[in-house]
Design a protein around this motif. Sequence first.
Motif, short mmCIF file in Angstrom:
data_model
loop_
_atom_site.label_atom_id
_atom_site.label_comp_id
_atom_site.label_asym_id
_atom_site.label_seq_id
_atom_site.Cartn_x
_atom_site.Cartn_y
_atom_site.Cartn_z
N MET A 119 57.17 1.90 -4.68
CA MET A 119 57.17 1.64 -3.25
C MET A 119 57.72 2.84 -2.48
N LYS A 120 58.77 3.48 -3.06
CA LYS A 120 59.36 4.64 -2.40
C LYS A 120 58.36 5.79 -2.36
N THR A 121 57.56 5.93 -3.40
CA THR A 121 56.58 7.00 -3.46
C THR A 121 55.50 6.78 -2.39
N PHE A 122 55.08 5.53 -2.24
CA PHE A 122 54.08 5.22 -1.22
C PHE A 122 54.61 5.51 0.19
N ALA A 123 55.84 5.15 0.45
CA ALA A 123 56.45 5.39 1.76
C ALA A 123 56.57 6.89 2.02
N ALA A 124 56.94 7.66 0.99
CA ALA A 124 57.08 9.11 1.15
C ALA A 124 55.71 9.75 1.43
N VAL A 125 54.67 9.31 0.71
CA VAL A 125 53.33 9.85 0.93
C VAL A 125 52.83 9.47 2.33
N ALA A 126 53.08 8.25 2.75
CA ALA A 126 52.66 7.81 4.08
C ALA A 126 53.37 8.61 5.16
N LEU A 127 54.66 8.85 5.01
CA LEU A 127 55.42 9.64 5.97
C LEU A 127 54.93 11.08 6.01
N LEU A 128 54.69 11.66 4.85
CA LEU A 128 54.18 13.03 4.77
C LEU A 128 52.79 13.14 5.42
N SER A 129 51.94 12.14 5.21
CA SER A 129 50.61 12.12 5.81
C SER A 129 50.70 12.06 7.33
N CYS A 130 51.60 11.25 7.85
CA CYS A 130 51.78 11.14 9.30
C CYS A 130 52.27 12.47 9.89
N LEU A 131 53.24 13.09 9.23
CA LEU A 131 53.76 14.36 9.71
C LEU A 131 52.68 15.45 9.67
N LEU A 132 51.89 15.46 8.63
CA LEU A 132 50.82 16.43 8.51
C LEU A 132 49.76 16.21 9.59
N ALA A 133 49.42 14.97 9.87
CA ALA A 133 48.43 14.65 10.91
C ALA A 133 48.93 15.09 12.28
N ILE A 134 50.21 14.91 12.56
CA ILE A 134 50.77 15.33 13.83
C ILE A 134 50.76 16.86 13.94
N LYS A 135 51.09 17.55 12.87
CA LYS A 135 51.12 19.00 12.87
C LYS A 135 49.71 19.57 13.09
N VAL A 136 48.73 19.02 12.40
CA VAL A 136 47.36 19.52 12.52
C VAL A 136 46.81 19.23 13.91
N GLU A 137 47.12 18.07 14.46
CA GLU A 137 46.62 17.68 15.77
C GLU A 137 47.23 18.53 16.88
N GLY A 138 48.44 19.00 16.70
CA GLY A 138 49.13 19.75 17.74
C GLY A 138 48.86 21.24 17.72
N GLN A 139 48.04 21.74 16.81
CA GLN A 139 47.79 23.17 16.75
C GLN A 139 46.91 23.61 17.91
N ALA A 140 47.17 24.81 18.40
CA ALA A 140 46.39 25.35 19.51
C ALA A 140 45.01 25.78 19.04
N ARG A 141 44.05 25.63 19.91
CA ARG A 141 42.69 26.06 19.63
C ARG A 141 42.56 27.53 19.98
N ALA A 142 41.56 28.14 19.42
CA ALA A 142 41.27 29.53 19.77
C ALA A 142 40.82 29.57 21.23
N PRO A 143 41.31 30.53 22.01
CA PRO A 143 40.94 30.56 23.42
C PRO A 143 39.45 30.80 23.60
N SER A 144 38.87 30.06 24.52
CA SER A 144 37.45 30.27 24.80
C SER A 144 37.32 31.27 25.94
N ILE A 145 36.33 32.12 25.84
CA ILE A 145 36.12 33.13 26.87
C ILE A 145 35.21 32.53 27.93
N ARG A 146 35.71 32.51 29.15
CA ARG A 146 34.95 31.92 30.24
C ARG A 146 34.78 32.94 31.36
N CYS A 147 33.89 33.84 31.15
CA CYS A 147 33.59 34.85 32.15
C CYS A 147 32.42 34.38 33.01
N LEU A 148 32.47 34.68 34.29
CA LEU A 148 31.35 34.35 35.17
C LEU A 148 30.17 35.26 34.89
#
Length: 96
Positions: free
Chosen positions: A1-30
């Motif tokens: 049970m402890k292993t499952f909780a640790a994997v679930a917590l690690l998965s949540c932290l990884l998902a938050i980290k990946v979701e919060g990464q900045a995107r490459a800037p897009s060039i928007r020239c007229l």
Amino acid sequence: MKTFAAVALLSCLLAIKVEGQARAPSIRCLCAHKGVNMVPPKLIEKVDIIPPTPSCGNLEIVVTLKNGAEPKCLSPDSKFTQKHLIKALEKRTLQK
């Protein structure tokens, strides 16, 4: 049970980290291309000078035409553009 909780917590932290990464800037020239070298001065209604920004590193000079045609991008390197801008700036400083 402890292993499952640790994997679930690690998965949540990884998902938050990946979701919060900045995107490459897009060039928007007229101006998608270099621009035209000359536009007949009689047709110019307005000139917009757009300095380089984080989203577009190019100096852009866009002219609106009196005949209602699509706005044109002027090449900042052309002699016509430089001459026209100098005249416009001189005219502007004389009005102040």
